[in-house]
Design a protein around this motif. Structure first.
Motif: not given
Length: 406
Positions: A263-276
């Protein structure tokens, strides 16, 4: 004819009392023994949590927040505030613990909850609290000692409720490093579990953790779903990193993992945050680009919990101006952000309206969670001494002050 309070039908009394704040119900316990028995009944406590909080939201359409922050540039002292988001300049209260918990050496960095209206604050010391009853309990020191020649680099905590044993638990995962080489120890993760009922820690079997894996520190939103804590991370499979959600089941006390699509290109390009999502029935991931003056936020949701093939991109927020960090999420569209000025911002993705809440925290200290009234007491038997304290609620003099505080 009703001759006394005790003659009132129990169903009528229950309906009336369920509409009162928790602090008022504590006074009602003293009216008569039938009222005491009703208010302390586990069934009433459970129903009250759902009924009262739904009633407050439907009547006012406001969201009440529990916020922690360090408002001063110098010092670590953390303020715990209750505020309402339904006005442009919300007034609030601050939870004022006794002096032993109210010094510059006592601070908290993360807030987890609500779990039945109970919250866990990670820091010095770790505490469990019920702000509705102004109760705060410091957790005892862990007995865990790093093996000889190692040290613990980072701790990752989770908080939840075991419905089978009626117990609140805190799980802490630690990664171990070798002192001589500053490298990871083989089988480097270890874990321990705190139980409120026993007021003690014990070591867990961490052999079912999906090694090798890492946990991303960017995921700061409390994601407790279906009796499970969740952390965003990745597994390293033959030199290839793949995103994954690490899960701890509070009831069965086992670790699992949930695979995530690309769901994202890479950790360098995108941030991801979990949520309920969906009233904590399932989990989602909010993805945003690292750079750019304006950003779009892609919201991915696992439609059916545990079905790894049910991930979908549910909607996109923006483009909107850059907001520093997501610190809270609730419902299906309410975002709480820490902006570039270290202020708390409420963003509604449906109306695309932003509201500055007038709350500020230095040192990246702002954390926020939905506030829920609860009658659950932290007191368990007669084991409480200095670890269990009662607090007071006083007006928060620092809310809505925009000047730089030193």
């Amino acid at each position: 004819m009703v001759r006394s309070i005790e003659d009132l039908p129990l169903e009528l009394v229950s309906n009336i009392l369920s509409r009162l704040p928790a602090k008022d119900l504590m006074k009602c316990k003293l009216v008569c023994k039938p009222w005491f028995d009703l208010i302390t009944d586990p069934h009433f406590i459970t129903n009250y949590y759902v009924f009262y909080n739904n009633l407050m939201h439907s009547q006012s359409q406001e969201e009440r927040l529990l916020v922690i922050r360090r408002p001063f540039l110098s010092g670590l002292k953390t303020y715990i505030s209750l505020l309402s988001s339904n006005v442009n300049e919300p007034k609030g209260l601050v939870l004022n613990p006794p002096c032993e918990f109210n010094s510059d050496h006592k601070y908290w960095t993360e807030i987890m909850g609500p779990c039945n209206g109970i919250y866990f604050l990670e820091g010095n010391p770790n505490v469990i609290m019920n702000p509705s009853l102004t109760q705060l309990k410091a957790l005892p020191q862990s007995h865990f000692i790093c093996p000889i020649g190692t040290y613990s680099f980072t701790d990752y905590a989770g908080f939840g409720f075991d419905s089978n044993t009626n117990d609140y638990k805190v799980v802490v995962i630690k990664d171990l490093w070798l002192k001589e080489t500053d490298e990871r120890q083989h089988g480097y993760w270890t874990a321990e579990l705190y139980s409120l009922s026993s007021n003690s820690w014990r070591k867990l079997d961490a052999s079912d953790l999906p090694l090798p894996f890492e946990i991303w520190g960017s995921s700061r939103v409390y994601t407790y779903v279906n009796n499970c804590c969740h952390w965003w991370g990745f597994v390293d499979d033959s030199g290839r990193k793949e995103d994954v959600v690490v899960v701890f089941d509070m009831v069965h006390e086992v670790f699992r993992k949930i695979k995530v699509p690309r769901i994202r290109e890479s950790s360098e390009a995108s941030l991801a945050t979990l949520a309920p999502f969906d009233e904590s029935a399932t989990i989602g991931v909010i993805v945003s680009p690292v750079s750019g003056k304006e950003k779009r936020y892609d919201v991915w949701v696992m439609k059916d919990y545990w079905d790894e093939g049910s991930w979908i991109k549910q909607y996109t927020v923006g483009p909107t101006e850059v907001i520093y960090k997501l610190v809270g999420f609730y419902g299906r569209n309410q975002f709480l952000w820490n902006d570039g000025n270290e202020g708390l911002v409420l963003y509604d993705s449906d109306s695309q309206q932003r509201k500055d809440l007038g709350v500020y925290g230095k040192h990246d200290s702002l954390r926020a969670a939905r506030y829920m009234e609860s009658l659950v007491s932290l007191q368990r038997g007669n084991e409480f001494c200095r670890q269990f304290v009662s607090c007071s609620l006083v007006p928060d003099p620092l809310l809505n002050q925009r000047e730089l505080m030193t």
